[in-house]
Design an enzyme around this catalytic site. Structure first.
Site, PDB file in Angstrom:
ATOM      1  N   LEU A   1      21.063  -2.527  32.632  1.00 47.19           N
ATOM      2  CA  LEU A   1      22.245  -3.334  32.335  1.00 47.19           C
ATOM      3  C   LEU A   1      23.488  -2.482  32.112  1.00 47.19           C
ATOM      4  CD1 LEU A   1      19.964  -5.516  31.842  1.00 47.19           C
ATOM      5  CD2 LEU A   1      21.546  -6.528  30.212  1.00 47.19           C
ATOM      6  N   GLY A   2      23.292  -1.192  31.840  1.00 48.93           N
ATOM      7  CA  GLY A   2      24.422  -0.300  31.657  1.00 48.93           C
ATOM      8  C   GLY A   2      25.217  -0.632  30.410  1.00 48.93           C
TER       9      GLY A   2
ATOM     10  N   GLU B   1       2.578  -0.465  10.443  1.00 44.22           N
ATOM     11  CA  GLU B   1       1.154  -0.732  10.698  1.00 44.22           C
ATOM     12  C   GLU B   1       0.433   0.518  11.210  1.00 44.22           C
ATOM     13  OE1 GLU B   1       0.277  -3.315   9.469  1.00 44.22           O
ATOM     14  OE2 GLU B   1       1.659  -4.962   9.819  1.00 44.22           O
TER      15      GLU B   1
ATOM     16  N   GLN C   1      15.734   2.247  44.761  1.00 46.55           N
ATOM     17  CA  GLN C   1      14.439   2.615  44.195  1.00 46.55           C
ATOM     18  C   GLN C   1      14.539   3.088  42.751  1.00 46.55           C
ATOM     19  OE1 GLN C   1      12.453   5.380  46.789  1.00 46.55           O
ATOM     20  NE2 GLN C   1      12.135   3.863  48.411  1.00 46.55           N
TER      21      GLN C   1
ATOM     22  N   GLU D   1       1.431   8.412  15.829  1.00 45.86           N
ATOM     23  CA  GLU D   1       0.678   9.637  15.553  1.00 45.86           C
ATOM     24  C   GLU D   1      -0.623   9.334  14.809  1.00 45.86           C
ATOM     25  OE1 GLU D   1       4.721  10.473  16.581  1.00 45.86           O
ATOM     26  OE2 GLU D   1       3.932   9.189  14.992  1.00 45.86           O
TER      27      GLU D   1
ATOM     28  N   LEU E   1       0.825  -1.206   0.000  1.00 46.88           N
ATOM     29  CA  LEU E   1       0.000   0.000   0.000  1.00 46.88           C
ATOM     30  C   LEU E   1       0.862   1.260   0.000  1.00 46.88           C
ATOM     31  CD1 LEU E   1      -2.711   1.517   0.321  1.00 46.88           C
ATOM     32  CD2 LEU E   1      -2.525   1.126   2.800  1.00 46.88           C
TER      33      LEU E   1
ATOM     34  N   GLY F   1      -3.406  -6.353  11.563  1.00 48.00           N
ATOM     35  CA  GLY F   1      -1.960  -6.250  11.721  1.00 48.00           C
ATOM     36  C   GLY F   1      -1.561  -5.479  12.959  1.00 48.00           C
TER      37      GLY F   1
END
Length: 394
Positions: free
Chosen positions: A344-345, A369, A285, A373, A134, A248
């Site tokens: 994980l840095g 898909e 935290q 926006e 498309l 989809g």
């Protein structure tokens, strides 16, 4: 029915019916034995994983939405979501290829005549890939602005001319559903083209940031298409395309949830193992609360996705919920993989760590898909329509 959940419960899990459990188990076995072990190499090489595709087709997973009388399994969209999650946990590229099969075949499933379905759906059910064409380079989200044309051809049929862009499974598909503006007919019209058609050419492939095992290409068309390859009603192609995209979007939402879950699990395992200042870093935290937020948002995204999948028989509700599920799940996945890389840095920033790959693979979930926006614009229209209806006198 019983839950598919595995202890310990980190996030909400849907209750699956027997077909969803059965098909997701088949997909999970393939993901564990084949897709996951090869995912990093598929990403590194950027090569289309034909071995994965053959395994999917051999297991019947490429025919789930196709009616049984044409060699498919006539399964529900909730079953497809369960399968999407299982495949995406192993290899997001493979999941995207698999979902392109479903999206590519849907125009024929939704609007094909009995004769057309008998002619082509058995081949697709057996594993021949279909693709959805498309989008154009200068007409992405605005599908009504496409320039691909169709005019009556001398001797019958249609002369279809134009170029499509960002075609999923492009160059790897056998069939292409191509949308064009037909001469003398308002709106778009859909045609089913065969890759062997004279004048159909794929000669540009996208070198993508993520989902590198997928093929995403252009599609140049300048060929005569027999009249019996017109799919659905002339001029109603946009409606057909959007109905296909709604399906989809729900599959993409399920894939996003799986990617978010993989990222969350990697981050949580690392945060409970990694010690800093005498404590596991999850006890700080800044880390623990971020993972708690991801788990909560992921649970909400999965609930929304499963609710959307179950609403397919109610078109208005399905359109709204599919947009919400796609929008929210893809953005939750973004936040999840971003959190995982941060937790994980440096290890999460480097190959071959799975969260590094997920960080790249996830990004397009907010684009294809229908962009985030576009989903928001669709929902704004729904809100405005509801307000207008509420103002009408009883």
């Amino acid at each position: 029915m019983q839950s598919n959940a595995v202890e310990p419960h980190i996030t909400w899990n849907p209750v699956w019916d027997e077909p969803a459990r059965r098909w997701s188990a088949i997909a999970a076995d393939l993901a564990a034995s084949l897709f996951s072990p090869r995912a990093a190499e598929v990403d590194r090489s950027g090569e289309y994983p034909w071995e994965h595709v053959r395994a999917l087709a051999g297991a019947g997973l490429t025919a789930l939405l196709i009616p049984a009388r044409f060699g498919g399994h006539d399964e529900s969209l909730t079953t497809l979501c369960a399968v999407a999650e299982a495949i995406a946990r192993g290899c997001p590229s493979t999941c995207t290829i698999w979902s392109s099969y479903a999206v590519g075949a849907m125009p024929l499933v939704l609007a094909g005549t009995e004769e057309q379905q008998q002619r082509w759906l058995p081949d697709i059910a057996a594993g021949a890939a279909a693709a959805f064409a498309l989008t154009e380079e200068h007409a992405g989200s605005d599908a009504s602005a496409i320039t691909t044309s169709a005019r009556p051809a001398t001797g019958g049929g249609w002369q279809v001319q134009g170029e499509k862009w960002l075609v999923g499974n492009g160059g790897s598909a056998r069939y292409y559903t191509v949308f064009a503006k037909a001469e003398g007919i308002a709106g778009l019209t859909a045609f089913l083209l065969d890759k062997e058609a004279d004048g159909l050419v794929v000669d540009r492939y996208q070198d993508k940031m993520g989902l590198r095992g997928t093929t995403t290409s252009n599609l140049r068309v300048d060929c005569v298409v027999p009249g019996d390859r017109l799919i659905g009603h002339p001029g109603r192609g946009l409606s057909l395309g959007l109905s296909t995209l709604n399906i989809g979007r729900v599959i993409a939402a399920a894939q996003s949830c799986a990617m978010a879950e993989t990222a969350l699990q990697a981050a949580a395992m690392h945060a409970t193992d990694r010690q800093a200042f005498g404590s596991p870093i999850i006890d700080f935290q800044a880390v623990g609360f971020r993972l708690a937020d991801v788990a909560t948002e992921l649970s909400a995204a999965r609930m929304m996705t499963w609710e959307a999948a179950g609403s397919r028989d109610d078109p208005e509700r399905f359109r709204t919920l599919s947009a919400m599920a796609k929008l929210y799940s893809s953005e939750v996945a973004h936040r999840a993989v971003d959190a995982a890389v941060q937790v994980l840095g440096a290890a999460g920033y480097a190959k071959p760590n799975v969260v590094e790959r997920l960080y790249r693979d996830q990004r397009v979930m907010e684009i294809f898909e229908g962009t985030s926006e576009i989903q928001r614009l669709s929902l704004v229209r729904t809100i405005k329509a509801a307000c207008a209806a509420a103002r009408q006198p009883a």
